[in-house]
Design a protein around this motif. Sequence first.
Motif, short mmCIF file in Angstrom:
data_model
loop_
_atom_site.label_atom_id
_atom_site.label_comp_id
_atom_site.label_asym_id
_atom_site.label_seq_id
_atom_site.Cartn_x
_atom_site.Cartn_y
_atom_site.Cartn_z
N LEU A 292 -3.69 -14.78 -9.78
CA LEU A 292 -4.45 -15.23 -8.62
C LEU A 292 -5.70 -14.38 -8.39
O LEU A 292 -6.70 -14.88 -7.87
N ARG A 293 -5.64 -13.13 -8.79
CA ARG A 293 -6.79 -12.25 -8.57
C ARG A 293 -7.96 -12.61 -9.47
O ARG A 293 -9.07 -12.12 -9.28
N THR A 298 -8.85 -17.06 -4.48
CA THR A 298 -7.61 -16.32 -4.15
C THR A 298 -7.68 -14.87 -4.61
O THR A 298 -6.65 -14.22 -4.77
N GLU A 299 -8.89 -14.38 -4.82
CA GLU A 299 -9.02 -13.01 -5.29
C GLU A 299 -8.36 -12.03 -4.33
O GLU A 299 -7.75 -11.04 -4.74
N GLN A 300 -8.46 -12.31 -3.04
CA GLN A 300 -7.77 -11.51 -2.02
C GLN A 300 -6.70 -12.39 -1.38
O GLN A 300 -7.02 -13.38 -0.72
N HIS A 301 -5.44 -12.05 -1.59
CA HIS A 301 -4.35 -12.89 -1.10
C HIS A 301 -3.14 -12.02 -0.78
O HIS A 301 -3.09 -10.83 -1.13
N MET A 360 -5.68 -13.55 7.92
CA MET A 360 -5.82 -14.65 6.98
C MET A 360 -6.02 -15.95 7.76
O MET A 360 -5.77 -16.00 8.97
N VAL A 376 -4.17 -16.73 2.31
CA VAL A 376 -5.53 -16.47 1.85
C VAL A 376 -6.48 -16.59 3.03
O VAL A 376 -6.11 -17.13 4.09
N HIS A 377 -7.68 -16.12 2.82
CA HIS A 377 -8.69 -16.20 3.88
C HIS A 377 -9.88 -17.01 3.38
O HIS A 377 -10.49 -16.67 2.36
N LEU A 391 -6.61 -25.00 -2.80
CA LEU A 391 -5.49 -24.16 -2.40
C LEU A 391 -4.17 -24.91 -2.50
O LEU A 391 -3.14 -24.34 -2.89
#
Length: 409
Positions: A292-293, A298-301, A360, A376-377, A391
């Motif tokens: 996911l990264r 979704t790099e930050q999840h 998020m 996620v944000h 998503l």
Amino acid sequence: MGADAAGIDVLVTWLGATGALSYLVHIVRNPSRSPLERRAVFLLGVLAALLTVRGFAWLRMDDALLKRAVFAAATLLPLAMALFTEGLLRRHLPLAAKLLAAGSSALFFALNLAPEPVRGPAITRAFPVALVGVMAMLGWFLLTRRRATLSPTENRLVSGCLLAVLAGLPLAASDFRLELGFPSQRWGAVGVLLFVYTLARMARAPEGAGGPASDFGWIAAKALLLAGLAALLWPGEVEAFGRALPLAVALALLFAVWERLRAQSAAEGEAGLLRWLARAPTDSLDAFAAWLRRYPLTEQHLILGPAELRAYRAESLARLFRDGSTLCSAARLRRTGAGAPREELDAAEQMADVLERHEMTHACLLGVEPLRLLLVHLPEITGSRDAELELEVIGHQASLALARETARA
């Protein structure tokens, strides 16, 4: 009208060159390396070079070198068009047709290098007839093609190119108005833009798009509006509308080409999700979480399991996803009205607390027993629906990884 006919001819020609060059650059940046693509690159390169140099030649009518450069590019058109037609039909043209196209290019290219007494009549009289004749011949091959040997998409592309050829015949002939004595404006570059638009439209027709008639009708309406505005700006000029019309049509077609190319570029960018999913590991949730990264969205999840959600009622949080969706957003939770059932209000309050606590905006349901959420944000602005659909797809893939991991356990 301030600009004379020659000035408008130059502008229209350069707009045509811009359209051909734009599509050529798009192909080079997104190559498929197919035989048809290589032939299209050759044809578009010839058209872009011809129209660019021709604009300068019309500005400097006494420059003999520029005139020879223009016709050097023009003489390549029969060969380039024949090669492209073969690529469209996926079969060789009859030998006589090949010899006619290649022979015309070779003959007139050589005559263009001859002294002016020999070159002049051949280029100004014989070449227009040969060019229109080759275009008519190629149009006939497109019309009488064996449709069963081509896919529906290929048949639609061939039909579009056939219409462009039929429209381009009189438009190409108008470029020789000094020899013919009519019409008052040159329209050849408009024919090139029509061909480029056909390629851009047929290469990737967007889902739900209307037919070509509706597209061309809309383009024609915009062109008539532009020409009408020009006529209003110069009310004293009786011929203002007629002079402005080819320029207006060229502008409308050029912007339509750019819009198509922009849409194709956006679609190719969206294909990044498919490439990412194709390589994503689905053997375990941990491996998928590491993957996911590598995706910007979704790099930050965060992935929350029973330990992180023990302060909340799992059945209440799971109730938010009973409408068939695997995605829940903070914006949706805020729309939950005070008149909603108590269970729904309680679930919305708990999920809102989860999202707020972890800063998020969206939660994807990965599993119910035990409850697992992917947080996620996303910037909550208008037009984020495409990102939410991405998503949901990612959430489904993560659920698959979790299910496989659980099955092995």
